[in-house]
Design an enzyme around this catalytic site. Structure first.
Site, PDB file in Angstrom:
ATOM      1  N   GLU A   1       0.829  -1.198   0.000  1.00  0.00           N
ATOM      2  CA  GLU A   1       0.000   0.000   0.000  1.00  0.00           C
ATOM      3  C   GLU A   1       0.869   1.255   0.000  1.00  0.00           C
ATOM      4  OE1 GLU A   1      -4.245  -1.274   1.823  1.00  0.00           O
ATOM      5  OE2 GLU A   1      -2.756  -0.696   3.313  1.00  0.00           O
TER       6      GLU A   1
ATOM      7  N   CYS B   1       3.539   8.548   1.213  1.00  0.00           N
ATOM      8  CA  CYS B   1       4.012   7.585   2.204  1.00  0.00           C
ATOM      9  C   CYS B   1       4.173   6.248   1.492  1.00  0.00           C
ATOM     10  CB  CYS B   1       3.016   7.469   3.354  1.00  0.00           C
ATOM     11  SG  CYS B   1       3.465   6.233   4.601  1.00  0.00           S
TER      12      CYS B   1
ATOM     13  N   CYS C   1       5.984  -6.964   7.458  1.00  0.00           N
ATOM     14  CA  CYS C   1       7.044  -6.438   8.309  1.00  0.00           C
ATOM     15  C   CYS C   1       7.406  -7.481   9.354  1.00  0.00           C
ATOM     16  CB  CYS C   1       6.586  -5.153   8.990  1.00  0.00           C
ATOM     17  SG  CYS C   1       7.867  -4.362  10.009  1.00  0.00           S
TER      18      CYS C   1
ATOM     19  N   CYS D   1       5.445  -4.898  15.797  1.00  0.00           N
ATOM     20  CA  CYS D   1       4.862  -3.939  16.751  1.00  0.00           C
ATOM     21  C   CYS D   1       3.382  -4.277  16.949  1.00  0.00           C
ATOM     22  CB  CYS D   1       5.042  -2.517  16.245  1.00  0.00           C
ATOM     23  SG  CYS D   1       6.779  -2.034  16.079  1.00  0.00           S
TER      24      CYS D   1
ATOM     25  N   CYS E   1       0.403  -2.302  15.217  1.00  0.00           N
ATOM     26  CA  CYS E   1       0.571  -1.987  13.798  1.00  0.00           C
ATOM     27  C   CYS E   1      -0.001  -3.100  12.935  1.00  0.00           C
ATOM     28  CB  CYS E   1       2.053  -1.775  13.490  1.00  0.00           C
ATOM     29  SG  CYS E   1       2.403  -1.521  11.741  1.00  0.00           S
TER      30      CYS E   1
ATOM     31  N   CYS F   1      -1.229   6.095  10.121  1.00  0.00           N
ATOM     32  CA  CYS F   1      -0.025   5.471  10.658  1.00  0.00           C
ATOM     33  C   CYS F   1      -0.381   4.179  11.385  1.00  0.00           C
ATOM     34  CB  CYS F   1       0.659   6.445  11.614  1.00  0.00           C
ATOM     35  SG  CYS F   1       2.216   5.831  12.297  1.00  0.00           S
TER      36      CYS F   1
END
Length: 348
Positions: free
Chosen positions: A97, A110, A117, A121, A124, A341
């Site tokens: 994305e 962004c 990932c 976290c 996230c 975010c």
């Protein structure tokens, strides 16, 4: 059996590499300059659109290269009209994305550096998804070209870039830095180094290497906890790179480069938004001369935390000010389309 050489993604080449490729085909470097302009000034999406190139060069490009344009699987627009999110298809059926955000006086893209990932976290969406693979240089660059192509059609130009999308940029260091070099090329996209911000969760070797190489892009660090115990609850990589080791790397970076770090702090109600938490941040960062970017938690399906209330955020800022730490509360963009975010997950 004769092996077939893989196609060369033109978006993965620096200007010098592109020139070398064209010259290796016994063609004038003048044509390489024109090809570069097609890629980054005109942002064409096919070899057929490169009509001013010699037919021989276009034939070589079609046979040996690919123009790694990433197809848009889904495009969504926020209700306020300020944010667009693009679900882009990769050649192996993975998805990433990319987000285009509009602010008064500036437009920011962004972009992602990985499919998924590995940092994990807890709040996230990308970390909840897990790691699929690194993106290539061409796949990183193609995201920015896609955004610039859309802006060019409206007579606009991209000037600000944040590597805060899917993935950990310092986990894919080589590809990310080569892409940054392509972004910065003054004959191409010409995005200034100070207009490029890389956000890391705290990959210590990458921070040190960034300092040693003297790169002048901006660095943001996702902190989220000001003690090892509290940070480890939110950021699993704190086990590999403990807070004291991370802060030593930050001090080294600041000393070596003479540049500040933007420390990012996701505010989660009842978890890390108390006055005492703010004092811990103040004590940890006092004297570094850096800024704190407070980010109210954005909702994801895999985490049940709640965003901090406005009053708590203001109290947090007031405490930071006592330590001489300037802070801002990040303006929320695209939350209704999961473009904020921590919300990117490459889903429909």
């Amino acid at each position: 059996m004769t092996s077939v050489s893989p196609l060369i993604d033109l978006y993965g080449l620096t200007r010098a590499e592109l020139r070398g490729l064209v010259v290796s085909w016994d063609l004038s470097p003048v044509h390489a300059a024109r090809l570069w302009n097609y890629l980054y000034w005109e942002c064409v999406s096919s070899f057929e659109a490169m009509t001013e190139l010699p037919a021989r060069l276009r034939a070589k490009l079609s046979a040996r290269c690919t123009l790694g344009v990433l197809p848009v699987a889904v495009e969504t627009h926020s209700s306020d009209g300020y944010t667009q999110k693009f679900l882009l298809a990769l050649s192996d059926a993975e998805r990433i994305e990319t987000v285009l955000m509009r602010y008064p006086g500036r437009i920011t893209a962004c972009i992602s550096s990985q499919a998924g990932c590995a940092m994990g976290c807890v709040f996230c969406a990308t970390g909840q998804r897990g790691f699929m693979r690194h993106l290539t240089v061409g796949e990183i660059v193609a995201q920015v070209v896609h955004v610039q192509r859309l802006l060019k059609a409206k007579g606009q130009r991209l000037r600000n870039l944040v590597l805060m999308g899917m993935g950990e940029p310092l986990h894919n260091y080589e590809a990310v830095m080569k892409a940054v070099d392509i972004f910065r090329d003054s004959s191409g996209l010409a995005i200034g180094a100070r207009k490029i911000t890389l956000s890391t969760v705290g990959v210590v070797p990458g921070i040190v290497r960034l300092a040693d190489e003297g790169r002048s892009i901006s660095l943001a660090l996702s902190l989220h906890g000001a003690t090892q115990e509290e940070r480890l609850k939110l950021v699993p990589t704190a086990k590999r790179w403990p807070l004291d080791e991370l802060m030593e790397a930050c001090r080294y970076y600041i000393q070596k480069t003479g540049r500040n770090i933007f420390f990012e702090w996701t505010l989660i109600e009842g978890k890390n938004d108390s006055v005492e938490n703010a004092h811990e941040v103040g004590r940890l960062l006092s004297g570094l001369g850096s800024q704190v970017n407070l980010i109210p938690l954005n909702p994801t399906s895999g985490y049940d935390g709640a965003l901090t209330r406005t009053e708590a955020a203001k109290r947090f800022q007031a405490v930071l000010a006592e330590y001489g730490l300037p802070s801002t509360v990040r303006q929320r963009r695209g939350i209704d389309i999961a473009a904020g975010c921590g919300q990117l997950a490459a889903t429909r």
